[in-house]
Design a protein around this motif. Sequence first.
Motif, PDB file in Angstrom:
ATOM      1  N   GLU A  26       0.837  -1.205   0.000  1.00 53.17           N
ATOM      2  CA  GLU A  26       0.000   0.000   0.000  1.00 53.17           C
ATOM      3  C   GLU A  26       0.871   1.253   0.000  1.00 53.17           C
ATOM      4  N   ALA A  27       1.913   1.251   0.814  1.00 52.48           N
ATOM      5  CA  ALA A  27       2.795   2.420   0.897  1.00 52.48           C
ATOM      6  C   ALA A  27       3.524   2.654  -0.423  1.00 52.48           C
ATOM      7  N   GLU A  28       3.924   1.571  -1.084  1.00 52.65           N
ATOM      8  CA  GLU A  28       4.624   1.721  -2.365  1.00 52.65           C
ATOM      9  C   GLU A  28       3.691   2.274  -3.438  1.00 52.65           C
ATOM     10  N   MET A  29       2.435   1.830  -3.455  1.00 53.00           N
ATOM     11  CA  MET A  29       1.491   2.389  -4.429  1.00 53.00           C
ATOM     12  C   MET A  29       1.301   3.884  -4.205  1.00 53.00           C
ATOM     13  N   GLU A  30       1.193   4.303  -2.973  1.00 51.74           N
ATOM     14  CA  GLU A  30       1.039   5.732  -2.681  1.00 51.74           C
ATOM     15  C   GLU A  30       2.268   6.504  -3.142  1.00 51.74           C
ATOM     16  N   GLN A  31       3.447   5.944  -2.914  1.00 49.42           N
ATOM     17  CA  GLN A  31       4.668   6.629  -3.328  1.00 49.42           C
ATOM     18  C   GLN A  31       4.763   6.716  -4.856  1.00 49.42           C
ATOM     19  N   ILE A  32       4.361   5.664  -5.550  1.00 45.23           N
ATOM     20  CA  ILE A  32       4.360   5.695  -7.016  1.00 45.23           C
ATOM     21  C   ILE A  32       3.424   6.794  -7.514  1.00 45.23           C
ATOM     22  N   HIS A  33       2.239   6.888  -6.922  1.00 41.08           N
ATOM     23  CA  HIS A  33       1.290   7.941  -7.301  1.00 41.08           C
ATOM     24  C   HIS A  33       1.903   9.318  -7.090  1.00 41.08           C
ATOM     25  N   GLN A  34       2.506   9.522  -5.942  1.00 39.83           N
ATOM     26  CA  GLN A  34       3.105  10.832  -5.650  1.00 39.83           C
ATOM     27  C   GLN A  34       4.255  11.141  -6.616  1.00 39.83           C
ATOM     28  N   ASN A  35       5.044  10.130  -6.977  1.00 39.02           N
ATOM     29  CA  ASN A  35       6.132  10.353  -7.925  1.00 39.02           C
ATOM     30  C   ASN A  35       5.595  10.697  -9.312  1.00 39.02           C
ATOM     31  N   ALA A  36       4.481  10.070  -9.699  1.00 42.41           N
ATOM     32  CA  ALA A  36       3.866  10.403 -10.991  1.00 42.41           C
ATOM     33  C   ALA A  36       3.348  11.833 -10.977  1.00 42.41           C
ATOM     34  N   LEU A  37       2.734  12.247  -9.866  1.00 42.61           N
ATOM     35  CA  LEU A  37       2.276  13.636  -9.743  1.00 42.61           C
ATOM     36  C   LEU A  37       3.448  14.602  -9.853  1.00 42.61           C
ATOM     37  N   LEU A  38       4.562  14.219  -9.239  1.00 41.00           N
ATOM     38  CA  LEU A  38       5.750  15.078  -9.301  1.00 41.00           C
ATOM     39  C   LEU A  38       6.215  15.259 -10.741  1.00 41.00           C
ATOM     40  N   ALA A  88       3.359   2.560 -23.349  1.00 37.48           N
ATOM     41  CA  ALA A  88       4.151   1.356 -23.635  1.00 37.48           C
ATOM     42  C   ALA A  88       5.649   1.627 -23.627  1.00 37.48           C
ATOM     43  N   PRO A  89       6.178   2.203 -22.548  1.00 34.80           N
ATOM     44  CA  PRO A  89       7.632   2.399 -22.498  1.00 34.80           C
ATOM     45  C   PRO A  89       8.375   1.076 -22.395  1.00 34.80           C
ATOM     46  N   MET A  90       9.555   1.024 -22.994  1.00 25.02           N
ATOM     47  CA  MET A  90      10.424  -0.149 -22.911  1.00 25.02           C
ATOM     48  C   MET A  90      11.583   0.190 -21.984  1.00 25.02           C
ATOM     49  N   SER A  91      11.745  -0.571 -20.920  1.00 23.62           N
ATOM     50  CA  SER A  91      12.761  -0.240 -19.917  1.00 23.62           C
ATOM     51  C   SER A  91      14.150  -0.183 -20.558  1.00 23.62           C
ATOM     52  N   GLY A  92      14.841   0.913 -20.300  1.00 25.52           N
ATOM     53  CA  GLY A  92      16.181   1.096 -20.838  1.00 25.52           C
ATOM     54  C   GLY A  92      16.217   1.615 -22.258  1.00 25.52           C
ATOM     55  N   ILE A  93      15.063   1.714 -22.918  1.00 30.02           N
ATOM     56  CA  ILE A  93      15.009   2.178 -24.310  1.00 30.02           C
ATOM     57  C   ILE A  93      14.161   3.445 -24.388  1.00 30.02           C
ATOM     58  N   THR A  94      12.863   3.317 -24.225  1.00 27.16           N
ATOM     59  CA  THR A  94      12.001   4.515 -24.167  1.00 27.16           C
ATOM     60  C   THR A  94      11.499   4.767 -22.750  1.00 27.16           C
ATOM     61  N   GLY A  95      12.025   4.020 -21.800  1.00 23.95           N
ATOM     62  CA  GLY A  95      11.764   4.238 -20.387  1.00 23.95           C
ATOM     63  C   GLY A  95      13.049   4.025 -19.617  1.00 23.95           C
ATOM     64  N   PRO A  96      13.092   4.426 -18.347  1.00 25.33           N
ATOM     65  CA  PRO A  96      14.290   4.194 -17.539  1.00 25.33           C
ATOM     66  C   PRO A  96      14.603   2.706 -17.443  1.00 25.33           C
ATOM     67  N   VAL A  97      15.854   2.378 -17.199  1.00 26.27           N
ATOM     68  CA  VAL A  97      16.240   0.977 -17.144  1.00 26.27           C
ATOM     69  C   VAL A  97      15.660   0.286 -15.919  1.00 26.27           C
ATOM     70  N   GLN A  98      15.412   1.046 -14.843  1.00 30.09           N
ATOM     71  CA  GLN A  98      14.816   0.443 -13.654  1.00 30.09           C
ATOM     72  C   GLN A  98      13.321   0.213 -13.873  1.00 30.09           C
ATOM     73  N   LEU A  99      12.842  -0.975 -13.508  1.00 26.79           N
ATOM     74  CA  LEU A  99      11.433  -1.297 -13.695  1.00 26.79           C
ATOM     75  C   LEU A  99      10.540  -0.322 -12.943  1.00 26.79           C
ATOM     76  N   TYR A 100      10.907  -0.010 -11.707  1.00 24.48           N
ATOM     77  CA  TYR A 100      10.099   0.889 -10.872  1.00 24.48           C
ATOM     78  C   TYR A 100       9.932   2.250 -11.545  1.00 24.48           C
ATOM     79  N   SER A 101      11.013   2.803 -12.067  1.00 19.29           N
ATOM     80  CA  SER A 101      10.945   4.118 -12.717  1.00 19.29           C
ATOM     81  C   SER A 101      10.097   4.068 -13.981  1.00 19.29           C
ATOM     82  N   THR A 102      10.167   2.947 -14.698  1.00 20.51           N
ATOM     83  CA  THR A 102       9.345   2.797 -15.903  1.00 20.51           C
ATOM     84  C   THR A 102       7.867   2.794 -15.540  1.00 20.51           C
ATOM     85  N   VAL A 103       7.505   2.181 -14.406  1.00 24.21           N
ATOM     86  CA  VAL A 103       6.124   2.201 -13.933  1.00 24.21           C
ATOM     87  C   VAL A 103       5.683   3.637 -13.662  1.00 24.21           C
ATOM     88  N   VAL A 104       6.523   4.421 -13.002  1.00 24.30           N
ATOM     89  CA  VAL A 104       6.171   5.812 -12.690  1.00 24.30           C
ATOM     90  C   VAL A 104       5.969   6.618 -13.968  1.00 24.30           C
TER      91      VAL A 104
END
Length: 479
Positions: free
Chosen positions: A12-24, A231-247
């Motif tokens: 639950e805490a990680e989902m909230e943090q992902i939301h806040q990072n997307a807002l940022l 549809a970002p691709m991690s390390g190509i059109t998105g960050p290489v980290q999976l978490y960052s690609t989700v954000v």
Amino acid sequence: MMLQNRLKVFSEAEMEQIHQNALLLLQKKGIVFQGDDAVTCFARHGAAVSGHTVFLAADMIEDALFQCPPSFLLEAPEKSRSVTVGEGLLIHPAGGEIFIADPDGRRHSPVLADYAAIQTVYQYCDEINIGGSKPLNPIDKDDRVKGLYLTLAAMRHCNKPLLTPVEEMDERQLECLKLYQILYGDDDIFEKHYVTWHPVCSASPYCYPAHASDGIRLFAERNQPVVLVSAPMSGITGPVQLYSTVVLALAELLAGIVYAQLIRPGVPVVPSASLTYGNMRYATWECAAPDTALLLGGMIQLFREYYKLPARAQTGVTSSKTVDYQAGLETMQSFLFTALCGVNLTSQSVGSLANLLTLSPEKTVIDNEMISRVRYMLKGMATDESAFALDDILKTKAGGDFMTAPSTLAHFKDGWQPIVSDWRSYDTWADDGAKGIQETAKDKVKEILANAPDSLLDPCQEKMMTDYIRHIEKKHKIV
């Protein structure tokens, strides 16, 4: 009863943090909307705009999310086949494949007859809930009227809910929608019912091309659902980290949701998990990688649990070039994981090969069975009083059997049974030709096509549609 728990990728805490990072990201980086209409709309509603970059405040995003319905009825030409998006698990066609596989595995460019055939297969595969779309791109029709021919072919061969083929957002899409008005016999059908939708794909990172934002506007104005695909691709059109690609993907999707709600408050929006793992060893992307499954599972959890929206995912896929063991293990891995995460709607889940480049009718039939297996497991087992055969248990002697027990005789047909897999004994299987699943699926496809009617449309309806297409061809001097 249904299985008790879904798989969870985030706390639950990680989902909230992902939301806040997307807002940022939306507040600091912003999202580019290349369409002038979109930028004007955002500015008119108070968003900060610099050129074509739109910056979104948290309250605007929250207002938009509040207006999105958690589910909606997608109606079919055959009313009994209408489906509720946002409840249970629904399957719709592949989309974007540029080759079709022959039964022997060779691939070639498709023609309109191939498109019509796959719509017929969709019609007769019970686990596929939705038809239409653009699982193949025929080369034998002029691009100016191709969408019309695809729409007509889908309507002739499938009476499930039908998705429009993805076309550029100009008068061609409006012409395709005209065929829906003819099909339903109502010029106001779009105001009254949800009968199709349009998938819109952002161009990661941080951009909605003009045709994408135009697609949101065109369908939202007509009160038809919008499917948003990041549809970002991690390390190509998105960050290489999976978490960052989700954000990143989440930020793009939230921006699209806001735009759709500004155009038409309350219009259904379906966010799609279409993220993929970028394979840096070959500079390719892998739709069936375990990393991709984690990306999709995390997004599904966010859609369902955090945002209370229907969750779509690109799943049940493989990088295998043929219908083989690799195709089976990757397809089941991908589909089962997302199903256990609670996905409501899937694309690419039937027939897709080679990282979405090729479509196989035979694999479509096999995947139909795979989906049936997963759906059966998702239902769980009965646990009510009638499911506990106490009398039979007490009466059966130690070392005995339940073969002729009353409960066995009453329920021996209840279990799941295969559609194209073979569970018979070796000798029975060998005496019947020793067919593998590919050959059985090949025979099934032939049977479906041989027994299907020429058209499901009323002749008067079909004539109106063909006359309309000829009118468009004449208008644009297409021979």
